[in-house]
Design a protein around this motif. Sequence first.
Motif, PDB file in Angstrom:
ATOM      1  N   ARG A 106       0.832  -1.201   0.000  1.00 19.54           N
ATOM      2  CA  ARG A 106       0.000   0.000   0.000  1.00 19.54           C
ATOM      3  C   ARG A 106       0.867   1.252   0.000  1.00 19.54           C
ATOM      4  O   ARG A 106       0.601   2.204  -0.737  1.00 19.54           O
ATOM      5  CB  ARG A 106      -0.946   0.004   1.199  1.00 19.54           C
ATOM      6  N   VAL A 110       0.875   3.938  -3.141  1.00 20.81           N
ATOM      7  CA  VAL A 110       0.577   5.367  -2.970  1.00 20.81           C
ATOM      8  C   VAL A 110       1.728   6.215  -3.510  1.00 20.81           C
ATOM      9  O   VAL A 110       1.514   7.183  -4.253  1.00 20.81           O
ATOM     10  CB  VAL A 110       0.310   5.695  -1.485  1.00 20.81           C
ATOM     11  N   PRO A 143      -4.565   9.932  -3.366  1.00 21.84           N
ATOM     12  CA  PRO A 143      -4.356   9.242  -2.083  1.00 21.84           C
ATOM     13  C   PRO A 143      -4.603  10.136  -0.866  1.00 21.84           C
ATOM     14  O   PRO A 143      -4.895   9.635   0.219  1.00 21.84           O
ATOM     15  CB  PRO A 143      -2.884   8.804  -2.141  1.00 21.84           C
ATOM     16  N   SER A 147      -7.984   9.636   1.590  1.00 23.22           N
ATOM     17  CA  SER A 147      -7.763   9.546   3.039  1.00 23.22           C
ATOM     18  C   SER A 147      -8.796  10.361   3.803  1.00 23.22           C
ATOM     19  O   SER A 147      -9.375   9.896   4.792  1.00 23.22           O
ATOM     20  CB  SER A 147      -6.358  10.045   3.397  1.00 23.22           C
ATOM     21  N   PRO A 171      -6.056   2.937  -2.301  1.00 26.50           N
ATOM     22  CA  PRO A 171      -4.765   3.438  -1.825  1.00 26.50           C
ATOM     23  C   PRO A 171      -4.916   4.832  -1.208  1.00 26.50           C
ATOM     24  O   PRO A 171      -5.158   5.804  -1.917  1.00 26.50           O
ATOM     25  CB  PRO A 171      -3.898   3.486  -3.095  1.00 26.50           C
ATOM     26  N   LEU A 173      -3.241   7.627   1.608  1.00 26.53           N
ATOM     27  CA  LEU A 173      -1.990   7.990   2.281  1.00 26.53           C
ATOM     28  C   LEU A 173      -2.032   7.751   3.787  1.00 26.53           C
ATOM     29  O   LEU A 173      -1.106   7.151   4.360  1.00 26.53           O
ATOM     30  CB  LEU A 173      -1.660   9.457   2.000  1.00 26.53           C
ATOM     31  N   THR A 176      -1.595   4.064   5.123  1.00 26.85           N
ATOM     32  CA  THR A 176      -0.394   3.294   4.828  1.00 26.85           C
ATOM     33  C   THR A 176       0.335   2.977   6.132  1.00 26.85           C
ATOM     34  O   THR A 176       0.060   3.601   7.164  1.00 26.85           O
ATOM     35  CB  THR A 176       0.557   4.079   3.901  1.00 26.85           C
TER      36      THR A 176
END
Length: 262
Positions: A106, A110, A143, A147, A171, A173, A176
């Motif tokens: 992941r 990203v 990403p 989020s 994906p 951010l 992650t």
Amino acid sequence: MESLTTSKFKGFTTFDLKIIGIVLMFIDHIHQMFVPMGAPDWLDWFGRPVATLFFFVSVVGFSHTRSKEKYMLRLYIGMLIMTLGSFTLQQIVGYEEVQLMNNIFRDLLVGTLMMYGIDKISEGRSSKTFSKIALGIVIILFPIISSGILMLLMSNPSAIMVAVWGVNVIPALLFTENSFMVLLIPLLYLAKNHRWLQCMLIALTAVFFFFQGSTQWMMIFAVLPIMLFNGEKGRGMKNFFYVFYPLHIWLLYLISAYVFMH
């Protein structure tokens, strides 16, 4: 004389950097999986430079791959398999002392999306095509925006399951393993022609973590092998990491569960 010359150290290849990262990662995951049995905290230190090494290798790999779309597709498939496999394994084993949250795919996906966006912006500027520049900006921001959307969904009790499954397939951010540290990937990509600047970016990030009181500052030790990178690919191991990464985590998890339960 010839044997002495050929035996001289010529720097690290991409293959060498991957092997260094894999060995350090394995030690780090021994700590993660065996914390319930009292694994010493210093084992975790070995893993601090790992993400940085893989970020750098992904920049090199993305820069030289023949198909950047296929490169991203492999990472996306790896992310899905890792997510599904870890979830299934935990449901079967029922070992709650260790949570399988690992998914470096992941992080790399990203970062790779952002590198792809940078490429599109560069292509748009060269051809003076506004649509490509706009597409590049959207890809880079995706990403980050995803989020925010997922965080909002998680704050809504009726939508939390949608958010959970969204995290698994989108994906984002903030979801992650390394969160904002993943931004190092596009930054390293922008500085790909200046090794000293790449190492400076890593060092500045390490300083930030140092003042945060986090052991992640030890990522600074990734600078040494990166400085010694000779720009060569070395031995091919295109698919090895995609197989080794999930398998070693799942195997260590199973061993830990067996030891703990017996």
